[in-house]
Design a protein around this motif. Structure first.
Motif, PDB file in Angstrom:
ATOM      1  N   MET A  35       0.746  -1.088   0.187  1.00  7.24           N
ATOM      2  CA  MET A  35      -0.010  -0.067  -0.100  1.00  7.24           C
ATOM      3  C   MET A  35       1.000   1.252   0.092  1.00  7.24           C
ATOM      4  SD  MET A  35      -3.259  -0.550  -0.250  1.00  7.24           S
ATOM      5  CE  MET A  35      -3.998   0.819   0.478  1.00  7.24           C
ATOM      6  N   ALA A  36       2.158   1.190   0.727  1.00  4.73           N
ATOM      7  CA  ALA A  36       2.753   2.388   0.930  1.00  4.73           C
ATOM      8  C   ALA A  36       3.455   2.534  -0.433  1.00  4.73           C
ATOM      9  CB  ALA A  36       3.950   2.087   1.862  1.00  4.73           C
ATOM     10  N   THR A  37       3.613   1.420  -1.164  1.00  3.01           N
ATOM     11  CA  THR A  37       4.424   1.519  -2.621  1.00  3.01           C
ATOM     12  C   THR A  37       3.661   2.200  -3.566  1.00  3.01           C
ATOM     13  OG1 THR A  37       5.872  -0.308  -1.743  1.00  3.01           O
ATOM     14  CG2 THR A  37       5.675   0.281  -4.416  1.00  3.01           C
ATOM     15  N   LEU A  38       2.243   1.769  -3.558  1.00  2.00           N
ATOM     16  CA  LEU A  38       1.172   2.383  -4.500  1.00  2.00           C
ATOM     17  C   LEU A  38       1.001   3.570  -4.432  1.00  2.00           C
ATOM     18  CD1 LEU A  38      -1.343  -0.653  -4.369  1.00  2.00           C
ATOM     19  CD2 LEU A  38       0.147   0.017  -6.095  1.00  2.00           C
ATOM     20  N   SER A  39       0.883   4.201  -3.050  1.00  2.00           N
ATOM     21  CA  SER A  39       0.839   5.441  -2.680  1.00  2.00           C
ATOM     22  C   SER A  39       2.045   6.456  -3.287  1.00  2.00           C
ATOM     23  CB  SER A  39       0.702   5.622  -1.469  1.00  2.00           C
ATOM     24  OG  SER A  39       0.765   7.227  -0.871  1.00  2.00           O
ATOM     25  N   LEU A  40       3.243   5.864  -3.148  1.00  2.00           N
ATOM     26  CA  LEU A  40       4.563   6.385  -3.587  1.00  2.00           C
ATOM     27  C   LEU A  40       4.392   6.729  -5.236  1.00  2.00           C
ATOM     28  CD1 LEU A  40       7.532   7.182  -2.907  1.00  2.00           C
ATOM     29  CD2 LEU A  40       7.873   4.950  -3.504  1.00  2.00           C
ATOM     30  N   CYS A  41       3.897   5.529  -5.685  1.00  2.00           N
ATOM     31  CA  CYS A  41       3.910   5.686  -7.368  1.00  2.00           C
ATOM     32  C   CYS A  41       2.730   6.546  -7.804  1.00  2.00           C
ATOM     33  CB  CYS A  41       3.669   4.224  -7.711  1.00  2.00           C
ATOM     34  SG  CYS A  41       5.138   2.931  -7.373  1.00  2.00           S
ATOM     35  N   PHE A  42       1.911   6.712  -7.189  1.00  2.00           N
ATOM     36  CA  PHE A  42       0.470   7.198  -7.632  1.00  2.00           C
ATOM     37  C   PHE A  42       1.014   8.696  -7.997  1.00  2.00           C
ATOM     38  CE2 PHE A  42      -3.684   9.298  -7.176  1.00  2.00           C
ATOM     39  CZ  PHE A  42      -4.489   8.591  -8.207  1.00  2.00           C
ATOM     40  N   MET A  43       0.476   9.164  -9.206  1.00  2.00           N
ATOM     41  CA  MET A  43       0.725  10.303  -9.818  1.00  2.00           C
ATOM     42  C   MET A  43       2.399  10.702  -9.637  1.00  2.00           C
ATOM     43  SD  MET A  43      -2.036  11.729 -10.976  1.00  2.00           S
ATOM     44  CE  MET A  43      -3.642  11.004 -11.045  1.00  2.00           C
ATOM     45  N   ASN A  44       3.480   9.702  -9.726  1.00  2.00           N
ATOM     46  CA  ASN A  44       4.708  10.087  -9.758  1.00  2.00           C
ATOM     47  C   ASN A  44       5.350   9.860 -10.928  1.00  2.00           C
ATOM     48  OD1 ASN A  44       7.173  10.396  -8.865  1.00  2.00           O
ATOM     49  ND2 ASN A  44       7.117   9.029  -6.916  1.00  2.00           N
ATOM     50  N   PRO A  45       5.676  10.910 -11.737  1.00  2.00           N
ATOM     51  CA  PRO A  45       6.278  10.852 -12.907  1.00  2.00           C
ATOM     52  C   PRO A  45       7.710  10.139 -12.804  1.00  2.00           C
ATOM     53  CG  PRO A  45       6.017  12.943 -12.446  1.00  2.00           C
ATOM     54  CD  PRO A  45       5.335  12.311 -11.526  1.00  2.00           C
ATOM     55  N   GLU A  46       8.220  10.143 -11.718  1.00  2.00           N
ATOM     56  CA  GLU A  46       9.430   9.607 -11.804  1.00  2.00           C
ATOM     57  C   GLU A  46       9.604   8.087 -11.696  1.00  2.00           C
ATOM     58  OE1 GLU A  46      12.868  10.602  -9.019  1.00  2.00           O
ATOM     59  OE2 GLU A  46      11.554  11.991  -8.067  1.00  2.00           O
ATOM     60  N   MET A  47       8.349   7.389 -11.388  1.00  2.00           N
ATOM     61  CA  MET A  47       8.434   5.950 -11.484  1.00  2.00           C
ATOM     62  C   MET A  47       8.693   5.497 -13.083  1.00  2.00           C
ATOM     63  SD  MET A  47       5.172   3.478 -11.243  1.00  2.00           S
ATOM     64  CE  MET A  47       4.913   3.514 -12.846  1.00  2.00           C
ATOM     65  N   PHE A  48       8.313   6.435 -14.034  1.00  2.00           N
ATOM     66  CA  PHE A  48       8.662   6.008 -15.390  1.00  2.00           C
ATOM     67  C   PHE A  48      10.252   6.112 -15.443  1.00  2.00           C
ATOM     68  CE2 PHE A  48       4.198   6.982 -15.438  1.00  2.00           C
ATOM     69  CZ  PHE A  48       3.345   5.766 -16.203  1.00  2.00           C
ATOM     70  N   GLN A  49      10.899   6.715 -14.898  1.00  2.00           N
ATOM     71  CA  GLN A  49      12.384   7.001 -15.136  1.00  2.00           C
ATOM     72  C   GLN A  49      13.338   6.116 -14.351  1.00  2.00           C
ATOM     73  OE1 GLN A  49      12.835   8.713 -17.637  1.00  2.00           O
ATOM     74  NE2 GLN A  49      10.773   9.622 -17.627  1.00  2.00           N
ATOM     75  N   ARG A  50      12.909   5.798 -13.190  1.00  2.00           N
ATOM     76  CA  ARG A  50      13.791   4.947 -12.331  1.00  2.00           C
ATOM     77  C   ARG A  50      13.165   4.314 -11.472  1.00  2.00           C
ATOM     78  NH1 ARG A  50      14.827   7.067  -7.415  1.00  2.00           N
ATOM     79  NH2 ARG A  50      13.710   8.956  -6.891  1.00  2.00           N
TER      80      ARG A  50
END
Lengths: 480, 439
Positions: free
Chosen positions: A317-332
């Motif tokens: 759940m913490a990871t999902l929240s971190l990824c949500f609306m986070n464009p950095e996830m597509f980079q690294r």
């Protein structure tokens, strides 16, 4: 030395995180030490082969090794072996250097290989990170054959089901040349094979151990949801790494509608907005399994099993929240902060707290949601389902204080509780009046005693009387 | 109901928002229906014009139409200038309808109540039907609805009449004359990027079509109950097998908005890209493709002691909550959402294509500050003699949590929301645009 400077840096930049980590290192100790003498009968640490298996576990799993070792009794060793078998299977599935002709029969017979003494596999590609496990797989085989038969049966059954699924998907990719999963249904099925089945197997092992209810193993949907929540979270977080390694798990149904032709378009084409909608679509899909996971956790009784299951889903759940609306996830590859993980490990001790953690992340996600996102309202509804779950099972009007639970006087549900309390009293009085003999109900012990006592006393008198009569009769008969 | 004679319906308030949707659904399933109202807006069914506070007028309509089931939806809209109208229609009117029904020998009466009957201004969180009416009702409207509902429920099982009350919350949909008006005003004034409060408060909404359907189901299921009141209250309650079955199945989560997908398991899954099909292929697929429905489980549903269907709650229930007659049911979409999210959804739908209005950053006004602003606005409005748009009441309203537990309706009535929030809002906004010639 590196660790100390790191911690000092943290003290200056994130003092609260520093505090959390200090707490964690000071107060959070492992619930169990599998190496200690008294644990040897269940942990197998006294055998060289099992010691090697524990080492292999440390080598192949960063996140699970710790929670596995804290499981009670022979569960730790059993789950360790279960993990190694599935990791071995996964290492064959993952390896793109093995030709389909070799891989297919290998995968489809892996459950047999797992119990064939002396079997090992040395032909993994040099870059396969867990190839050492298969090189020494004969040790795993040896220890699998030592497990009690009911556990072994579950592990082999799950292994067989999983290997067929993996082989089917691998074969399809080779035969059709398509690398993508088309629909969410296919994505779900793939996740069922690689993770949902793991959940089913774990649940069957819990039931077989007697530490959890016998009916728990029938909760297939809940067990699968646990696995799917974890798997989907990893698939979302590892987007960039997976795409670069040509592993494509995101179903086309979720991303193709925004005009992306390939998955790498999402970071190469510069269309951040649409990539973000895809990302939120994937997270929305993963959140589907959140309340099922809470349902599952609520059914558990054994603390070590609970912690084993709860920590990974809280991290998810913490990871999902971190990824949500986070464009950095597509980079690294992004990860939750160490202190956050430590906090979650310390907090994940009971279902109410876990539900609270879920709710906190649901709110975090909701606050980042954007109305322009086509998934906006469905994200909101999904987060609210977690809120509702919490209120249904752990209603917030019950305030836990030092002196015990009290009810929030402003909450309407307190009125319900008061009403039920007064009705209970009314009913008791009414019943007592209607049926004086049976009224017995509530104050039973106090009122029953005289009756029973009278009977006992009477019985005793009768007995003594009868005995005396018999004695007198005998005396008279003999001497009379 | 199969094998049973079909009912003949009279919809009181059948020209109104909810009433009209009920009439349309009754027509769609080819039932005989008439309307009783003060104004006639449609001409497709027999119409009886009259005043519901006059028993003889209602009775006359009942006899002439041959009604066997009354659906009573008539109620003045909230926010009337003279609050005495509420009491007149909702209490006196309801009294007259009950008396007329008994006099005319009508066996069934379905009443459109309101979730507001339990509202006293404080938060409503996952509340179920056990909640008593508040000691201090929120306002004249909600008080009159509660009094009316109490009369209806009290009347059940007397004089050959069975009754049921449905309590919707936040009704929306095509034909709505309350919610859309206010929201469109805010939209026109360009206030859509303001948010009062932290938006962690959940709110219930009910699509009018779902609510209409609930009325039809309630009417169909309104039969004499298996437990009479005396039997239920005597000593320990033993549930019939049917009642046990109602309770001991797992209800899937409402999925009207989110969509339903079954989680694949080793016993229910699609076959996937198989090389050789598994031996139980057909069974696997059939189980996976089965409709959602209730899940039979092998252990009793685990309920907390605060649950409405826990053993201790059932033991002190004044009447069987597992029957329809004489009971009230919350009816909502079952998918509450954060208050402002629903507003944003509607405003987004109002945006013409290509508009970038939604991209504007949201301005969050903390609740306390909002209250102060509201007070000032009220003072200003009073000074210049106009009605204030931004009031403390509205601030409180948009910061409150108000959602209800619809498990009783789902289990006992078998009610399931069919139209989700997104689809419902789309239908409402389309209707609103057409009605007001907007593009």
């Amino acid at each position: 030395m590196g660790k100390i400077t790191q911690m000092l840096g943290l003290l200056l930049t994130h003092p609260t995180e520093f505090r959390t980590l200090v707490h964690f290192y000071l107060y959070h100790e492992a619930k169990r030490d599998i190496t200690s003498q008294q644990e040897h009968p269940t942990s197998g640490w006294d055998r060289a082969s099992m010691r090697r298996c524990w080492e292999l576990l440390d080598m192949t799993s960063r996140s699970f090794a710790a929670v596995i070792k804290e499981l009670e009794g022979d569960l730790a060793r059993t789950i360790c072996m279960y993990y190694l078998v599935l990791r071995g299977l996964d290492t064959i599935e993952d390896d793109m250097t093995i030709p389909d002709g070799v891989k297919q029969p290998l995968l489809r017979s892996f459950h047999e290989k797992t119990v064939t003494p002396g079997w090992k596999f040395t032909e993994n590609g040099p870059n396969e990170k867990d190839r050492q496990l298969l090189i020494e797989y004969d040790i795993v085989v040896e220890e699998i054959n030592r497990l009690s038969p009911e556990y072994k049966k579950v592990i082999l059954d799950i292994c067989q089901k999983m290997q067929v699924g993996m082989a089917d998907y691998a074969h399809k990719a080779i035969m059709t040349g398509t690398v993508y999963l088309d629909t969410v249904t296919e994505y779900d099925l793939y996740c069922h094979y690689v993770a949902g089945l793991v959940g089913e197997g774990l649940t069957r092992i819990w039931s077989a151990s007697g530490k959890e209810a016998a009916w728990l193993c029938d909760q297939l949907e809940l067990a699968n949801s646990m696995g799917l929540l974890l798997q989907k979270t990893n698939i979302i977080r590892d987007f960039r790494e997976d795409v670069e390694d040509r592993r494509f798990f995101w179903p086309r149904e979720i991303w193709a509608k925004y005009g992306f032709k390939e998955m790498k378009d999402m970071y190469e084409k510069g269309d951040v907005e649409h990539a973000t909608w895809v990302q939120s679509g994937m997270i929305l899909d993963a959140l589907r399994h959140a309340t099922d996971s809470l349902d599952y956790l609520r059914l558990l009784k054994n603390q070590s099993v609970f912690v084993f299951c709860a920590i990974p889903v809280c991290m998810a759940m913490a990871t999902l929240s971190l990824c949500f609306m986070n464009p950095e996830m597509f980079q690294r590859n992004i990860k939750i902060r160490k202190a956050e993980a430590a906090k979650l490990i310390m907090r994940s001790t009971n279902p109410r707290e876990v539900a609270l953690i879920f709710r906190e992340y649901a709110r975090e996600i909701h606050h980042k949601a954007k109305p322009q996102d086509p998934n906006f309202l469905r994200i909101s509804v999904m987060c609210c389902k977690i809120e509702q779950w919490f209120e249904q099972h752990y209603p917030s009007f019950v305030v836990l204080s030092q002196t015990g639970p009290t009810f929030d006087p402003l909450d309407k549900r307190t009125a319900v509780m008061n009403l039920e309390k007064s009705r209970t009293q009314e009913l008791e009085i009414k019943r007592a009046a209607a049926n004086p003999l049976r009224n017995a109900n509530a104050p039973r012990p106090a009122e029953m005693v005289p009756w029973e006592l009278a009977m006992y006393v009477g019985g005793a008198f009768l007995l003594v009387g009868a005995l005396s009569a018999a004695v007198i009769y005998v005396v008279l008969a003999v001497y009379g | 109901m199969s094998g049973q004679k079909k009912d003949v319906y009279l919809v009181i308030g059948g020209s109104g928002f909810v009433g009209r949707h009920i009439v349309e659904q009754l027509i769609a399933r080819e039932d005989v229906v008439s309307v009783f109202d003060i104004v006639q807006r449609h001409h497709d069914v027999p119409f009886y014009s009259g005043d519901i506070t006059d028993q003889s007028q209602v009775e006359d309509a009942l006899r002439r139409s041959g009604t066997t089931c009354i659906i009573h939806t008539a109620s003045p809209t909230a926010g009337a200038k003279d609050p005495s109208i509420y009491h007149k229609v909702n209490v006196e009117g309801t009294k007259a309808v009950i008396a007329a029904a008994v006099a005319a020998g009508v066996p069934k009466l379905v009443y459109t109540s309101s979730a507001g009957v339990v509202f006293d201004g404080n938060d409503v969180i996952n509340l179920d039907e056990r909640a008593p009416y508040p000691e201090k009702p929120f306002d004249a409207y909600n008080e009159s609805k509660a009094l009316g509902e109490a009369l209806i429920l009290e009347a059940s099982g007397k004089g050959g009449l069975l009754t049921v009350a449905l309590r919707p919350a936040g009704i929306f949909g095509p034909g709505d004359r309350q919610m859309m008006v206010g929201l469109y005003q805010a939209y026109q004034r360009g206030q859509t990027h303001f948010q009062v409060g932290d938006n962690n408060n959940l709110f219930d909404y009910t699509y009018v079509g779902n609510l209409a359907r609930a009325h039809l189901i309630a009417a169909d299921k309104l039969v004499p109950s298996e437990h009479d009141a005396a039997d239920w209250q005597s000593d320990t309650v033993t549930l019939t097998d049917k009642e046990q079955a109602l309770l001991n199945t797992m209800l899937p989560s409402v999925s009207a908005t989110t969509g339903y997908r079954r989680v694949p398991t080793c016993e229910a899954r699609p076959l996937g890209p198989y090389v050789t099909p598994p031996p139980n292929a057909e069974k696997l697929e059939a189980a996976f493709n089965a409709p959602p429905g209730v899940r039979n489980i092998t252990h009793p549903v685990m309920r907390s002691r605060f649950d409405q269907f826990s053993d201790n709650a059932l033991a002190v229930a004044p009447s069987s909550p597992l029957q329809v007659a004489g009971q009230a049911f919350f009816i909502t979409n079952g998918e509450p959402v954060y208050f402002w999210d629903f507003m944003r959804l509607i405003w987004l739908q109002l945006d013409p294509p290509g508009s970038t209005r939604a991209d504007r950053k949201t301005l969050v006004i903390p609740r306390m500050f909002g209250m102060v602003l509201g007070f000032l606005a009220e003072c200003w409005a009073a000074l210049i003699g106009k009605e204030a748009g931004f009031t403390r009441y509205r601030v409180g309203y948009s910061c409150a949590t108000r959602y209800h537990n619809i498990e009783k309706a789902r289990r006992v009535l078998g009610y399931e929301p069919e139209t989700g929030l997104e689809e419902g809002v789309k239908k409402m906004v389309e209707w609103f645009k057409a009605e007001n010639n907007l593009s």
